[in-house]
Scaffold this motif. Structure first.
Motif, PDB file in Angstrom:
ATOM      1  N   GLU A 148     -15.845  34.812  32.031  1.00 34.10           N
ATOM      2  CA  GLU A 148     -14.430  34.513  31.887  1.00 34.10           C
ATOM      3  C   GLU A 148     -14.126  34.049  30.473  1.00 34.10           C
ATOM      4  OE1 GLU A 148     -12.458  32.301  35.117  1.00 34.10           O
ATOM      5  OE2 GLU A 148     -14.449  32.131  36.011  1.00 34.10           O
ATOM      6  N   SER A 149     -12.898  34.359  30.022  1.00 33.54           N
ATOM      7  CA  SER A 149     -12.495  33.989  28.671  1.00 33.54           C
ATOM      8  C   SER A 149     -11.976  32.564  28.581  1.00 33.54           C
ATOM      9  CB  SER A 149     -11.402  34.938  28.168  1.00 33.54           C
ATOM     10  OG  SER A 149     -10.198  34.722  28.882  1.00 33.54           O
ATOM     11  N   GLY A 150     -11.571  31.982  29.704  1.00 26.68           N
ATOM     12  CA  GLY A 150     -11.021  30.630  29.668  1.00 26.68           C
ATOM     13  C   GLY A 150      -9.702  30.538  28.924  1.00 26.68           C
ATOM     14  N   GLY A 151      -9.000  31.662  28.773  1.00 27.30           N
ATOM     15  CA  GLY A 151      -7.723  31.665  28.072  1.00 27.30           C
ATOM     16  C   GLY A 151      -7.840  31.975  26.599  1.00 27.30           C
ATOM     17  N   ALA A 152      -9.071  32.173  26.110  1.00 22.94           N
ATOM     18  CA  ALA A 152      -9.248  32.479  24.684  1.00 22.94           C
ATOM     19  C   ALA A 152      -8.743  33.884  24.373  1.00 22.94           C
ATOM     20  CB  ALA A 152     -10.722  32.366  24.312  1.00 22.94           C
ATOM     21  N   CYS A 153      -8.220  34.063  23.143  1.00 20.34           N
ATOM     22  CA  CYS A 153      -7.735  35.390  22.747  1.00 20.34           C
ATOM     23  C   CYS A 153      -8.899  36.307  22.394  1.00 20.34           C
ATOM     24  CB  CYS A 153      -6.761  35.271  21.584  1.00 20.34           C
ATOM     25  SG  CYS A 153      -7.394  34.354  20.170  1.00 20.34           S
ATOM     26  N   ILE A 154     -10.023  35.726  21.925  1.00 18.88           N
ATOM     27  CA  ILE A 154     -11.257  36.476  21.697  1.00 18.88           C
ATOM     28  C   ILE A 154     -12.401  35.634  22.254  1.00 18.88           C
ATOM     29  CG2 ILE A 154     -10.443  37.720  19.647  1.00 18.88           C
ATOM     30  CD1 ILE A 154     -11.960  35.687  17.940  1.00 18.88           C
ATOM     31  N   VAL A 155     -13.485  36.280  22.673  1.00 20.26           N
ATOM     32  CA  VAL A 155     -14.570  35.539  23.317  1.00 20.26           C
ATOM     33  C   VAL A 155     -15.678  35.160  22.350  1.00 20.26           C
ATOM     34  CG1 VAL A 155     -14.122  36.458  25.611  1.00 20.26           C
ATOM     35  CG2 VAL A 155     -15.678  37.683  24.089  1.00 20.26           C
ATOM     36  N   HIS A 156     -15.506  35.414  21.065  1.00 21.74           N
ATOM     37  CA  HIS A 156     -16.427  34.868  20.059  1.00 21.74           C
ATOM     38  C   HIS A 156     -16.000  33.420  19.808  1.00 21.74           C
ATOM     39  CE1 HIS A 156     -19.239  35.204  16.613  1.00 21.74           C
ATOM     40  NE2 HIS A 156     -18.474  34.236  16.134  1.00 21.74           N
ATOM     41  N   PRO A 160     -15.783  28.343  31.935  1.00 22.38           N
ATOM     42  CA  PRO A 160     -14.850  28.107  30.839  1.00 22.38           C
ATOM     43  C   PRO A 160     -14.369  26.658  30.807  1.00 22.38           C
ATOM     44  CG  PRO A 160     -14.273  30.096  32.031  1.00 22.38           C
ATOM     45  CD  PRO A 160     -15.303  29.401  32.849  1.00 22.38           C
ATOM     46  N   TYR A 161     -14.035  26.203  29.617  1.00 27.37           N
ATOM     47  CA  TYR A 161     -13.501  24.859  29.469  1.00 27.37           C
ATOM     48  C   TYR A 161     -12.426  24.841  28.390  1.00 27.37           C
ATOM     49  CZ  TYR A 161     -16.599  24.591  25.345  1.00 27.37           C
ATOM     50  OH  TYR A 161     -17.222  24.839  24.148  1.00 27.37           O
ATOM     51  N   LEU A 162     -11.623  23.802  28.408  1.00 34.04           N
ATOM     52  CA  LEU A 162     -10.669  23.512  27.351  1.00 34.04           C
ATOM     53  C   LEU A 162     -11.073  22.187  26.737  1.00 34.04           C
ATOM     54  CD1 LEU A 162      -7.267  24.255  29.141  1.00 34.04           C
ATOM     55  CD2 LEU A 162      -8.587  25.804  27.711  1.00 34.04           C
ATOM     56  N   LEU A 163     -11.099  22.130  25.413  1.00 39.59           N
ATOM     57  CA  LEU A 163     -11.484  20.899  24.724  1.00 39.59           C
ATOM     58  C   LEU A 163     -10.473  20.593  23.636  1.00 39.59           C
ATOM     59  CD1 LEU A 163     -14.982  19.726  23.682  1.00 39.59           C
ATOM     60  CD2 LEU A 163     -13.162  19.797  21.955  1.00 39.59           C
ATOM     61  N   PHE A 219     -20.443  32.505  23.223  1.00 39.22           N
ATOM     62  CA  PHE A 219     -19.222  32.490  24.024  1.00 39.22           C
ATOM     63  C   PHE A 219     -18.436  31.199  23.811  1.00 39.22           C
ATOM     64  CE2 PHE A 219     -21.685  35.618  26.519  1.00 39.22           C
ATOM     65  CZ  PHE A 219     -20.754  36.641  26.535  1.00 39.22           C
ATOM     66  N   ASN A 220     -19.122  30.125  23.437  1.00 42.28           N
ATOM     67  CA  ASN A 220     -18.434  28.856  23.221  1.00 42.28           C
ATOM     68  C   ASN A 220     -19.176  28.043  22.164  1.00 42.28           C
ATOM     69  OD1 ASN A 220     -20.461  27.091  24.713  1.00 42.28           O
ATOM     70  ND2 ASN A 220     -19.851  28.506  26.347  1.00 42.28           N
ATOM     71  N   PHE A 221     -18.447  27.109  21.567  1.00 45.16           N
ATOM     72  CA  PHE A 221     -19.009  26.321  20.469  1.00 45.16           C
ATOM     73  C   PHE A 221     -20.031  25.306  20.971  1.00 45.16           C
ATOM     74  CE2 PHE A 221     -18.686  23.413  16.729  1.00 45.16           C
ATOM     75  CZ  PHE A 221     -18.938  24.358  15.748  1.00 45.16           C
ATOM     76  N   ALA A 222     -19.906  24.891  22.222  1.00 44.83           N
ATOM     77  CA  ALA A 222     -20.874  23.954  22.786  1.00 44.83           C
ATOM     78  C   ALA A 222     -22.282  24.528  22.734  1.00 44.83           C
ATOM     79  CB  ALA A 222     -20.492  23.612  24.226  1.00 44.83           C
ATOM     80  N   SER A 223     -22.417  25.815  23.035  1.00 43.09           N
ATOM     81  CA  SER A 223     -23.727  26.459  22.985  1.00 43.09           C
ATOM     82  C   SER A 223     -24.240  26.555  21.557  1.00 43.09           C
ATOM     83  CB  SER A 223     -23.653  27.850  23.613  1.00 43.09           C
ATOM     84  OG  SER A 223     -23.285  27.776  24.975  1.00 43.09           O
ATOM     85  N   PHE A 230      -9.319  21.929  18.706  1.00 40.66           N
ATOM     86  CA  PHE A 230      -9.314  22.389  20.090  1.00 40.66           C
ATOM     87  C   PHE A 230     -10.052  23.708  20.222  1.00 40.66           C
ATOM     88  CE2 PHE A 230      -5.140  24.099  18.597  1.00 40.66           C
ATOM     89  CZ  PHE A 230      -5.236  25.426  18.990  1.00 40.66           C
ATOM     90  N   GLU A 231     -10.504  23.959  21.458  1.00 36.82           N
ATOM     91  CA  GLU A 231     -11.253  25.180  21.741  1.00 36.82           C
ATOM     92  C   GLU A 231     -11.043  25.627  23.173  1.00 36.82           C
ATOM     93  OE1 GLU A 231     -15.799  26.974  22.129  1.00 36.82           O
ATOM     94  OE2 GLU A 231     -15.445  24.822  22.230  1.00 36.82           O
ATOM     95  N   HIS A 232     -10.910  26.939  23.350  1.00 37.08           N
ATOM     96  CA  HIS A 232     -11.051  27.587  24.652  1.00 37.08           C
ATOM     97  C   HIS A 232     -12.513  28.012  24.756  1.00 37.08           C
ATOM     98  CE1 HIS A 232      -6.769  28.239  25.826  1.00 37.08           C
ATOM     99  NE2 HIS A 232      -6.569  28.194  24.512  1.00 37.08           N
ATOM    100  N   GLY A 233     -13.329  27.291  25.478  1.00 38.53           N
ATOM    101  CA  GLY A 233     -14.723  27.680  25.637  1.00 38.53           C
ATOM    102  C   GLY A 233     -14.868  28.743  26.704  1.00 38.53           C
ATOM    103  N   SER A 234     -15.359  29.915  26.326  1.00 36.03           N
ATOM    104  CA  SER A 234     -15.520  31.031  27.269  1.00 36.03           C
ATOM    105  C   SER A 234     -16.908  31.011  27.898  1.00 36.03           C
ATOM    106  CB  SER A 234     -15.312  32.367  26.545  1.00 36.03           C
ATOM    107  OG  SER A 234     -14.047  32.433  25.938  1.00 36.03           O
TER     108      SER A 234
END
Length: 238
Positions: A121-129, A171-174, A79-83, A113-117
């Motif tokens: 929640e998607s956190g504003g990302a267009c896709i959740v991958h 979700p986060y924004l980075l 869902f996010n690059f942090a994971s 930058f990243e929308h971390g889902s």
């Protein structure tokens, strides 16, 4: 690390193993020719993947905001690059630094930058991958937009701070310039593609022309692939 070469027929499964969620992006990365990218670009180029490692791929954004707009995507579904970083930190750092340095050296400046889902929640990302944008735009200008919108930014000294948000389960924004990193945990639901629109604002692209579902910049993708491949050939390593 193995760059892909459009002059050869190569399966995207050659390096590592694709283990994804069945989305269009996952199908594309697994080598399918029945995808949004294939339908849009009709074989020119046959692939937007620039290079692969066992767990990651560096690709060109399907509708770049500017020449040099890349995405770092994990082959397994996150869902996010942090994971993803927690599972293969050295590899993720190596690919991220390579993409950052190539963009900066080629175009003069860089922002990541990243929308971390999350699973909810998607956190504003267009896709959740999970996918990290890397492109030639001033990170300071993106941060200025985020501050203007009162997103409550935390500052860290390096991109390794990604790992500190992995356990947040929200979700986060980075945004990062590759050295300093800014993270926000929005308290309200953001519009989709928020950071993409912020980058477009910094680049002078009017709304809604930053929306990749509305505007496809084919020449920018093709020029990015051409420029990259003029400097990197199959067999190169980083």
């Amino acid at each position: 690390m193995k760059p892909t070469d459009d002059s050869k027929e190569e399966s995207m499964g050659v390096v590592g193993e694709w283990n994804c969620d069945g989305s269009d992006l996952c199908a594309e990365l697994a080598g399918s020719h029945s995808t949004e990218f294939s339908r849009t670009y009709e074989g020119y180029p046959r692939s937007r993947v620039l290079l692969e490692t066992p767990n990651l791929a560096l690709i060109v954004d399907i509708s770049p905001l500017v020449e040099g707009h890349l995405l770092i995507v994990p082959k397994k579904h996150y869902f996010n690059f942090a994971s993803a970083i927690l599972d293969f930190p050295h590899e993720a750092s190596k690919v991220t630094n390579f993409a950052r340095d190539w963009i900066r050296e080629t175009y003069g400046l860089v922002a990541l930058f990243e929308h971390g889902s999350s699973s909810n929640e998607s956190g504003g990302a267009c896709i959740v991958h999970a996918h990290v944008h890397v492109l030639p735009v001033a990170a300071t200008e993106l941060v200025a937009v985020m501050r203007r919108d009162e997103l409550g930014l935390d500052t860290a000294s390096d991109a390794a701070s990604w790992t500190r948000v992995a356990g947040a389960s929200r979700p986060y924004l980075l945004c990062s310039d590759g050295e300093r990193t800014f993270v926000a945990f929005p308290q309200v639901r953001l519009r989709r593609q928020y950071l993409r629109s912020a980058a477009a604002e910094a680049l002078g692209i009017p709304s809604p022309h930053w929306d990749w579902s509305l505007v496809i910049r084919k020449d920018l993708l093709r020029n990015t692939v051409r420029r990259y491949r003029s400097h990197h050939r199959t067999g190169d390593h980083i």
